[in-house]
Motif scaffolding. Structure first.
Motif, mmCIF file in Angstrom:
data_model
loop_
_atom_site.group_PDB
_atom_site.id
_atom_site.type_symbol
_atom_site.label_atom_id
_atom_site.label_comp_id
_atom_site.label_asym_id
_atom_site.label_seq_id
_atom_site.Cartn_x
_atom_site.Cartn_y
_atom_site.Cartn_z
ATOM 1 N N GLU A 1 0.862 -1.080 -0.003
ATOM 2 C CA GLU A 1 -0.276 0.016 0.059
ATOM 3 C C GLU A 1 0.900 1.199 0.027
ATOM 4 O OE1 GLU A 1 -3.412 2.328 -0.163
ATOM 5 O OE2 GLU A 1 -3.165 0.267 -0.360
ATOM 6 N N SER A 2 1.938 1.309 0.811
ATOM 7 C CA SER A 2 2.918 2.506 0.823
ATOM 8 C C SER A 2 3.498 2.542 -0.518
ATOM 9 C CB SER A 2 3.938 2.261 1.932
ATOM 10 O OG SER A 2 4.831 3.087 1.810
ATOM 11 N N LEU A 3 3.750 1.392 -1.170
ATOM 12 C CA LEU A 3 4.431 1.560 -2.512
ATOM 13 C C LEU A 3 3.543 2.033 -3.452
ATOM 14 C CD1 LEU A 3 7.123 0.820 -4.510
ATOM 15 C CD2 LEU A 3 6.074 -1.432 -4.762
ATOM 16 N N ARG A 4 2.349 1.786 -3.354
ATOM 17 C CA ARG A 4 1.230 2.237 -4.676
ATOM 18 C C ARG A 4 0.982 3.675 -4.088
ATOM 19 N NH1 ARG A 4 -1.300 -2.940 -3.330
ATOM 20 N NH2 ARG A 4 -2.529 -1.957 -1.672
ATOM 21 N N HIS A 5 0.883 4.128 -2.978
ATOM 22 C CA HIS A 5 0.692 5.430 -2.436
ATOM 23 C C HIS A 5 1.727 6.275 -3.275
ATOM 24 C CE1 HIS A 5 -0.846 8.841 -0.310
ATOM 25 N NE2 HIS A 5 0.147 8.979 0.285
ATOM 26 N N ARG A 6 3.101 5.886 -2.703
ATOM 27 C CA ARG A 6 4.217 6.322 -3.265
ATOM 28 C C ARG A 6 4.356 6.641 -4.918
ATOM 29 N NH1 ARG A 6 7.661 3.733 -0.852
ATOM 30 N NH2 ARG A 6 8.421 2.292 -2.496
ATOM 31 N N GLU A 7 3.872 5.425 -5.745
ATOM 32 C CA GLU A 7 3.961 5.505 -6.929
ATOM 33 C C GLU A 7 2.811 6.390 -7.570
ATOM 34 O OE1 GLU A 7 3.181 1.350 -8.130
ATOM 35 O OE2 GLU A 7 5.448 0.944 -7.888
ATOM 36 N N GLN A 8 1.600 6.223 -6.804
ATOM 37 C CA GLN A 8 0.437 7.327 -6.974
ATOM 38 C C GLN A 8 0.834 8.720 -7.066
ATOM 39 O OE1 GLN A 8 -2.429 6.347 -8.479
ATOM 40 N NE2 GLN A 8 -3.018 8.673 -8.708
ATOM 41 N N LEU A 9 1.837 9.136 -5.624
ATOM 42 C CA LEU A 9 2.120 10.459 -5.554
ATOM 43 C C LEU A 9 3.054 10.836 -6.695
ATOM 44 C CD1 LEU A 9 2.719 10.486 -1.964
ATOM 45 C CD2 LEU A 9 0.855 11.540 -3.007
ATOM 46 N N ILE A 10 4.067 9.850 -7.038
ATOM 47 C CA ILE A 10 5.168 10.034 -8.237
ATOM 48 C C ILE A 10 4.122 10.555 -9.564
ATOM 49 C CG2 ILE A 10 6.817 9.227 -9.565
ATOM 50 C CD1 ILE A 10 7.953 7.815 -6.917
ATOM 51 N N GLN A 11 3.139 9.735 -9.855
ATOM 52 C CA GLN A 11 2.428 9.761 -11.068
ATOM 53 C C GLN A 11 1.758 11.147 -11.007
ATOM 54 O OE1 GLN A 11 -0.366 6.491 -11.676
ATOM 55 N NE2 GLN A 11 -1.252 7.680 -13.492
ATOM 56 N N ASN A 12 1.433 11.396 -9.672
ATOM 57 C CA ASN A 12 0.558 12.760 -9.643
ATOM 58 C C ASN A 12 1.451 14.034 -9.814
ATOM 59 O OD1 ASN A 12 -1.930 11.503 -9.124
ATOM 60 N ND2 ASN A 12 -1.749 11.593 -6.840
ATOM 61 N N LEU A 13 2.454 13.691 -9.309
ATOM 62 C CA LEU A 13 3.563 14.796 -9.304
ATOM 63 C C LEU A 13 4.016 14.977 -10.856
ATOM 64 C CD1 LEU A 13 5.672 16.853 -8.067
ATOM 65 C CD2 LEU A 13 7.166 15.050 -7.708
ATOM 66 N N GLU A 14 4.251 13.962 -11.639
ATOM 67 C CA GLU A 14 4.674 13.847 -13.184
ATOM 68 C C GLU A 14 3.563 14.563 -13.930
ATOM 69 O OE1 GLU A 14 7.634 13.172 -14.463
ATOM 70 O OE2 GLU A 14 8.396 12.735 -12.574
ATOM 71 N N GLU A 15 2.187 13.993 -13.534
ATOM 72 C CA GLU A 15 1.227 14.738 -14.192
ATOM 73 C C GLU A 15 1.045 16.145 -14.203
ATOM 74 O OE1 GLU A 15 -2.358 12.481 -13.042
ATOM 75 O OE2 GLU A 15 -1.861 10.899 -14.190
ATOM 76 N N ALA A 16 1.409 16.615 -12.799
ATOM 77 C CA ALA A 16 1.403 18.066 -12.521
ATOM 78 C C ALA A 16 2.464 18.794 -13.279
ATOM 79 C CB ALA A 16 1.433 18.439 -10.851
ATOM 80 N N ARG A 17 3.555 18.135 -13.352
ATOM 81 C CA ARG A 17 4.674 18.863 -14.061
ATOM 82 C C ARG A 17 4.432 18.872 -15.534
ATOM 83 N NH1 ARG A 17 9.962 15.655 -11.275
ATOM 84 N NH2 ARG A 17 9.959 16.773 -9.246
ATOM 85 N N GLU A 18 3.856 17.866 -16.051
ATOM 86 C CA GLU A 18 3.533 17.730 -17.364
ATOM 87 C C GLU A 18 2.327 18.761 -17.586
ATOM 88 O OE1 GLU A 18 3.724 16.736 -21.306
ATOM 89 O OE2 GLU A 18 4.953 16.346 -19.861
ATOM 90 N N SER A 19 1.520 18.757 -16.802
ATOM 91 C CA SER A 19 0.470 19.976 -16.776
ATOM 92 C C SER A 19 0.950 21.220 -16.850
ATOM 93 C CB SER A 19 -0.770 19.676 -16.087
ATOM 94 O OG SER A 19 -1.761 20.700 -16.043
ATOM 95 N N ALA A 20 1.723 21.465 -15.979
ATOM 96 C CA ALA A 20 2.618 22.770 -15.976
ATOM 97 C C ALA A 20 3.488 23.035 -17.019
ATOM 98 C CB ALA A 20 3.523 23.002 -14.464
ATOM 99 N N ARG A 21 4.078 21.967 -17.623
ATOM 100 C CA ARG A 21 5.012 22.202 -18.861
ATOM 101 C C ARG A 21 3.916 22.592 -20.031
ATOM 102 N NH1 ARG A 21 6.098 19.720 -23.223
ATOM 103 N NH2 ARG A 21 4.730 17.772 -22.645
ATOM 104 N N ARG A 22 2.950 21.943 -20.089
ATOM 105 C CA ARG A 22 2.017 22.080 -21.170
ATOM 106 C C ARG A 22 1.269 23.638 -21.245
ATOM 107 N NH1 ARG A 22 0.182 16.731 -20.524
ATOM 108 N NH2 ARG A 22 -1.754 17.815 -19.275
ATOM 109 N N GLU A 23 0.985 23.932 -19.967
ATOM 110 C CA GLU A 23 0.452 25.425 -19.612
ATOM 111 C C GLU A 23 1.597 26.407 -20.073
ATOM 112 O OE1 GLU A 23 -1.068 25.595 -15.833
ATOM 113 O OE2 GLU A 23 -2.665 23.938 -16.215
ATOM 114 N N LYS A 24 2.899 26.179 -19.831
ATOM 115 C CA LYS A 24 3.783 26.905 -19.950
ATOM 116 C C LYS A 24 4.096 27.001 -21.479
ATOM 117 C CE LYS A 24 8.591 28.066 -18.930
ATOM 118 N NZ LYS A 24 9.886 27.716 -18.277
ATOM 119 N N GLU A 25 4.108 25.818 -22.104
ATOM 120 C CA GLU A 25 4.269 25.978 -23.625
ATOM 121 C C GLU A 25 3.095 26.742 -24.242
ATOM 122 O OE1 GLU A 25 4.669 22.004 -24.927
ATOM 123 O OE2 GLU A 25 6.587 21.670 -24.171
#
Length: 197
Positions: free
Chosen positions: A99-123
């Motif tokens: 569960e901790s691993l899934r939670h960490r992976e979900q956090l990483i995925q959310n962070l990557e999605e947030a970064r990608e969204s920020a990058r797209r918004e910046k572009e």
């Protein structure tokens, strides 16, 4: 009074001593009776051992066997229960880690999605800024072109007007010359009327 108090202390001391001696005698008697009772019990035990040694030994061995069996069964149950508890604990830890691993992976995925969204918004923002800049530059260029064309047209119109004026002056001079050659003299107060064909 001191003598009476001293005598009273001596009587008390003597009474305590006599009581202590009596207690010692009583304890000695009790111990002797206990020793006698133990000797009697030992004699009876010897008799019993001689008469029923084999039977008693077999009963005792059977009792010991039952005790061992019960003890082994209880120990087995305890060990089994303990092993189940350990296994359950291991399973809980494994599930918690997953569960901790899934939670960490979900956090990483959310962070990557947030970064990608920020990058797209910046572009998109940069593209919008670039498009707006190009649009403004195009508008400025168009206005400059229109202004240049207006200047060019104004210059052309001025040039045409100047040429028309020169042509008109030339025609007037030519007409005046022809009329002068024909003997026509203009009146001093006005200009001669020119007939245009």
């Amino acid at each position: 009074m001191l003598l009476e108090e001293e005598e009273e202390n001596q009587r008390v001391h003597l009474a305590r001593r006599e009581q202590a001696l009596a207690d010692v005698a009583w304890m000695k008697q009790v111990i002797e009776e206990q020793l006698q009772l133990e000797r009697e019990r030992e004699a009876e035990l010897q008799v019993l051992l001689r008469e029923e040694a084999k039977e008693m030994w077999e009963k005792r061995e059977a009792e010991w066997a039952r005790e061992r069996s019960a003890r082994d069964r209880l120990m087995s149950e305890v060990l089994t229960g303990r092993q189940q508890q350990i296994q359950e604990k291991i399973e809980q830890n494994r599930r918690a880690q997953e569960e901790s691993l899934r939670h960490r992976e979900q956090l990483i995925q959310n962070l990557e999605e947030a970064r990608e969204s920020a990058r797209r918004e910046k572009e998109e923002s940069e593209e919008l800024k670039s498009a707006r800049k190009q649009e403004l530059e195009a508008q400025v260029a168009e206005r400059q072109r229109q202004a240049w064309e207006a200047d060019q047209q104004e210059e052309e119109e001025e040039e045409e007007a100047r040429q028309a004026e020169q042509l008109t002056n030339a025609l007037l001079q030519q007409e005046a010359k022809m009329m002068a050659e024909r003997g026509y003299r203009p009146k001093p107060y006005g200009h001669p009327k020119i007939a245009w064909n």
